[in-house]
Write a protein that holds these residues in place. Sequence first.
Motif, PDB file in Angstrom:
ATOM      1  N   GLN A 292      -0.621   6.527   2.070  1.00 17.70           N
ATOM      2  CA  GLN A 292       0.776   6.206   2.350  1.00 17.70           C
ATOM      3  C   GLN A 292       0.997   6.081   3.858  1.00 17.70           C
ATOM      4  OE1 GLN A 292       3.712   9.235   1.389  1.00 17.70           O
ATOM      5  NE2 GLN A 292       4.946   7.756   0.262  1.00 17.70           N
ATOM      6  N   GLY A 293       0.344   6.959   4.633  1.00 14.64           N
ATOM      7  CA  GLY A 293       0.459   6.887   6.084  1.00 14.64           C
ATOM      8  C   GLY A 293      -0.148   5.619   6.657  1.00 14.64           C
ATOM      9  N   LEU A 294      -1.240   5.137   6.066  1.00 20.93           N
ATOM     10  CA  LEU A 294      -1.828   3.877   6.513  1.00 20.93           C
ATOM     11  C   LEU A 294      -0.847   2.727   6.296  1.00 20.93           C
ATOM     12  CD1 LEU A 294      -4.091   2.077   7.495  1.00 20.93           C
ATOM     13  CD2 LEU A 294      -5.106   2.169   5.216  1.00 20.93           C
ATOM     14  N   GLY A 295      -0.204   2.702   5.134  1.00 17.76           N
ATOM     15  CA  GLY A 295       0.809   1.681   4.895  1.00 17.76           C
ATOM     16  C   GLY A 295       1.964   1.801   5.866  1.00 17.76           C
ATOM     17  N   ALA A 296       2.383   3.046   6.147  1.00 15.86           N
ATOM     18  CA  ALA A 296       3.492   3.259   7.076  1.00 15.86           C
ATOM     19  C   ALA A 296       3.128   2.828   8.486  1.00 15.86           C
ATOM     20  CB  ALA A 296       3.902   4.726   7.065  1.00 15.86           C
ATOM     21  N   ALA A 297       1.861   2.975   8.884  1.00 14.57           N
ATOM     22  CA  ALA A 297       1.440   2.534  10.211  1.00 14.57           C
ATOM     23  C   ALA A 297       1.666   1.036  10.378  1.00 14.57           C
ATOM     24  CB  ALA A 297      -0.036   2.880  10.428  1.00 14.57           C
ATOM     25  N   ALA A 298       1.322   0.268   9.349  1.00 12.97           N
ATOM     26  CA  ALA A 298       1.571  -1.177   9.400  1.00 12.97           C
ATOM     27  C   ALA A 298       3.062  -1.470   9.442  1.00 12.97           C
ATOM     28  CB  ALA A 298       0.921  -1.857   8.192  1.00 12.97           C
TER      29      ALA A 298
ATOM     30  N   LEU B 247       0.833  -1.204   0.000  1.00 10.53           N
ATOM     31  CA  LEU B 247       0.000   0.000   0.000  1.00 10.53           C
ATOM     32  C   LEU B 247       0.865   1.251   0.000  1.00 10.53           C
ATOM     33  CD1 LEU B 247      -2.745   1.373   0.182  1.00 10.53           C
ATOM     34  CD2 LEU B 247      -2.646   1.096   2.670  1.00 10.53           C
ATOM     35  N   PHE B 248       1.914   1.266   0.810  1.00  8.60           N
ATOM     36  CA  PHE B 248       2.835   2.399   0.850  1.00  8.60           C
ATOM     37  C   PHE B 248       3.440   2.648  -0.532  1.00  8.60           C
ATOM     38  CE2 PHE B 248       7.029   4.262   1.375  1.00  8.60           C
ATOM     39  CZ  PHE B 248       6.840   5.250   2.334  1.00  8.60           C
ATOM     40  N   THR B 249       3.817   1.585  -1.223  1.00  9.68           N
ATOM     41  CA  THR B 249       4.448   1.715  -2.543  1.00  9.68           C
ATOM     42  C   THR B 249       3.465   2.247  -3.572  1.00  9.68           C
ATOM     43  OG1 THR B 249       5.877  -0.160  -1.973  1.00  9.68           O
ATOM     44  CG2 THR B 249       5.741   0.453  -4.289  1.00  9.68           C
ATOM     45  N   VAL B 250       2.263   1.682  -3.612  1.00  6.52           N
ATOM     46  CA  VAL B 250       1.244   2.152  -4.556  1.00  6.52           C
ATOM     47  C   VAL B 250       0.870   3.603  -4.255  1.00  6.52           C
ATOM     48  CG1 VAL B 250      -1.145   1.841  -5.317  1.00  6.52           C
ATOM     49  CG2 VAL B 250       0.347  -0.153  -5.006  1.00  6.52           C
ATOM     50  N   ALA B 251       0.713   3.932  -2.977  1.00  4.89           N
ATOM     51  CA  ALA B 251       0.367   5.301  -2.603  1.00  4.89           C
ATOM     52  C   ALA B 251       1.478   6.277  -2.982  1.00  4.89           C
ATOM     53  CB  ALA B 251       0.080   5.377  -1.110  1.00  4.89           C
ATOM     54  N   SER B 252       2.739   5.832  -2.900  1.00  5.14           N
ATOM     55  CA  SER B 252       3.847   6.689  -3.321  1.00  5.14           C
ATOM     56  C   SER B 252       3.733   7.033  -4.801  1.00  5.14           C
ATOM     57  CB  SER B 252       5.185   5.994  -3.043  1.00  5.14           C
ATOM     58  OG  SER B 252       5.355   5.746  -1.667  1.00  5.14           O
ATOM     59  N   ALA B 253       3.370   6.027  -5.618  1.00  9.89           N
ATOM     60  CA  ALA B 253       3.166   6.285  -7.045  1.00  9.89           C
ATOM     61  C   ALA B 253       2.001   7.237  -7.277  1.00  9.89           C
ATOM     62  CB  ALA B 253       2.934   4.966  -7.780  1.00  9.89           C
ATOM     63  N   LEU B 254       0.921   7.072  -6.505  1.00 11.89           N
ATOM     64  CA  LEU B 254      -0.224   7.976  -6.636  1.00 11.89           C
ATOM     65  C   LEU B 254       0.153   9.403  -6.247  1.00 11.89           C
ATOM     66  CD1 LEU B 254      -3.089   5.742  -5.179  1.00 11.89           C
ATOM     67  CD2 LEU B 254      -2.642   6.290  -7.585  1.00 11.89           C
ATOM     68  N   CYS B 255       1.022   9.546  -5.255  1.00 14.04           N
ATOM     69  CA  CYS B 255       1.509  10.888  -4.893  1.00 14.04           C
ATOM     70  C   CYS B 255       2.246  11.523  -6.068  1.00 14.04           C
ATOM     71  CB  CYS B 255       2.441  10.799  -3.688  1.00 14.04           C
ATOM     72  SG  CYS B 255       1.633  10.432  -2.117  1.00 14.04           S
ATOM     73  N   GLY B 256       3.107  10.753  -6.707  1.00 15.74           N
ATOM     74  CA  GLY B 256       3.860  11.279  -7.843  1.00 15.74           C
ATOM     75  C   GLY B 256       2.989  11.632  -9.023  1.00 15.74           C
ATOM     76  N   LEU B 257       1.833  10.959  -9.153  1.00 18.39           N
ATOM     77  CA  LEU B 257       0.927  11.198 -10.281  1.00 18.39           C
ATOM     78  C   LEU B 257      -0.110  12.276  -9.997  1.00 18.39           C
ATOM     79  CD1 LEU B 257       0.234   7.488 -11.315  1.00 18.39           C
ATOM     80  CD2 LEU B 257       1.599   9.156 -12.595  1.00 18.39           C
ATOM     81  N   ALA B 258      -0.192  12.747  -8.757  1.00 18.18           N
ATOM     82  CA  ALA B 258      -1.258  13.669  -8.366  1.00 18.18           C
ATOM     83  C   ALA B 258      -1.201  14.959  -9.190  1.00 18.18           C
ATOM     84  CB  ALA B 258      -1.152  13.986  -6.880  1.00 18.18           C
TER      85      ALA B 258
END
Length: 468
Positions: free
Chosen positions: A124-130, A100-111
Amino acid sequence: MKTRPIQLPEAIPGALPIPLTAAARQALAALSLTTLLSSLGTSIANVALPTLAASFHASFQQVQWVVLAYLLAITTLIVSVGRLGDLLGRRRLLIAGVALFTVASALCGLAGELWQLIAARALQGLGAAAMMSLAMAFAASAVPKERTGTAMGLLGTMSAVGTALGPTAGGGLIALAGWPAIFWISVPLGALAALLAYRFLPADAPAADAPRPKFDQLGTLLLALTLAAFSLAMTLGRGHFGWTNALLLLGAAACGGLFALAQKKSASPLIRMEMLRHPVLGAGFAASALVTTVVMATLVVGPFYLGGMLGLEAAQIGLVMSTGPLVAALSGVPAGRLVDSMGARRAGLAGLAGMAAGAAALPWMAASYGVPGYIAPLALITAGYALFQAANNTAVMADVEASQRGVVSGLLNLSRNLGLITGASAMGALYALGGMQAAFGVAAVLSLAAAGIIQRNAPSPRAECPLP
């Protein structure tokens, strides 16, 4: 309910360290990368805020949510994710968190819009919590009990490296390829972390025949509301406490009361409240919150003092401020080994004594000797914190039942986050009211208070007390 004894880890004089197996070293390598990534995600975005404000034609109050969304997601969900890992399997949930962190990082770059970036940062924060809660839980089980300090020191080092690397790497990536690059860099690193976790972390134990406890959804919701309201009360207003902050604190208190009531009535609570009354666990959580409040004084007060009183330029301030993460990165692993040799209680008290001495000395040494007088106490505070953190993590995690490691790790990380959030507001206000002497005088008192809590609640090496 069954209980079993807990004994605070202490050193055995003359004992030789137990060597780590190849499997343990490989597991720690995977956990180290996940820890580095989660801390990098916290620090790398801060340097991009001016660029993001210009790119999205937004105010600072708007772009600061790029940072706040990440921190709020971690703070509000880290305990729940840790508990979910205990119930569903820590390995699979950790890998899911990295993915999730990795996919969210890509979504951040595409925003293409600011709201899209903020939403992706929350994911990304949800993934980082895990990643944060389950990495520590895994580390406690990956090594022999006598080497727990070494494992915790290594994770502390990787967290410090990620924090120190963030501003430098972020600035360079923005200059080379623009702000999306600070998020794209996490995509290949996240993929590698997921691969290492899949390859080297031990598989989750098969489910027992007994019915699996249910996940406490009501408790999760109430805790998330409590922590979100408290975090917003401490961060909104940029140091100015108003009616919004007061109402948020009242809301946090109300939700917190409802959460405690729900936990008492739940057949499968998110947090077994007796954990908070356990002397070792309760002391560890409380001391962690106090100590990270002290650490926040160096991060919040430092830039204002260095620029306003010592007259340093921005680049010089950044160089001086990098002393803290650098010392933490260098001292993390030695601190862990020291915990293994000294014992958790003695090492923790030594670390807190160093923090108190550094905080008390910093105002007058900086006033008398300038930048060198600021750096020396800062290094002492940071080294003391690294030693305390390794010792406290070891004391809390060493004897926790395997079925509770995720939630206990989540609580330990939560206590740190709450200390950082509170310290950002409280220490800034103290500096505004009374200067360096007030801020770091209180910091020294808090360090001594944490030492008193540890000393009063930690059992002797041979004492036993029931772990819930």
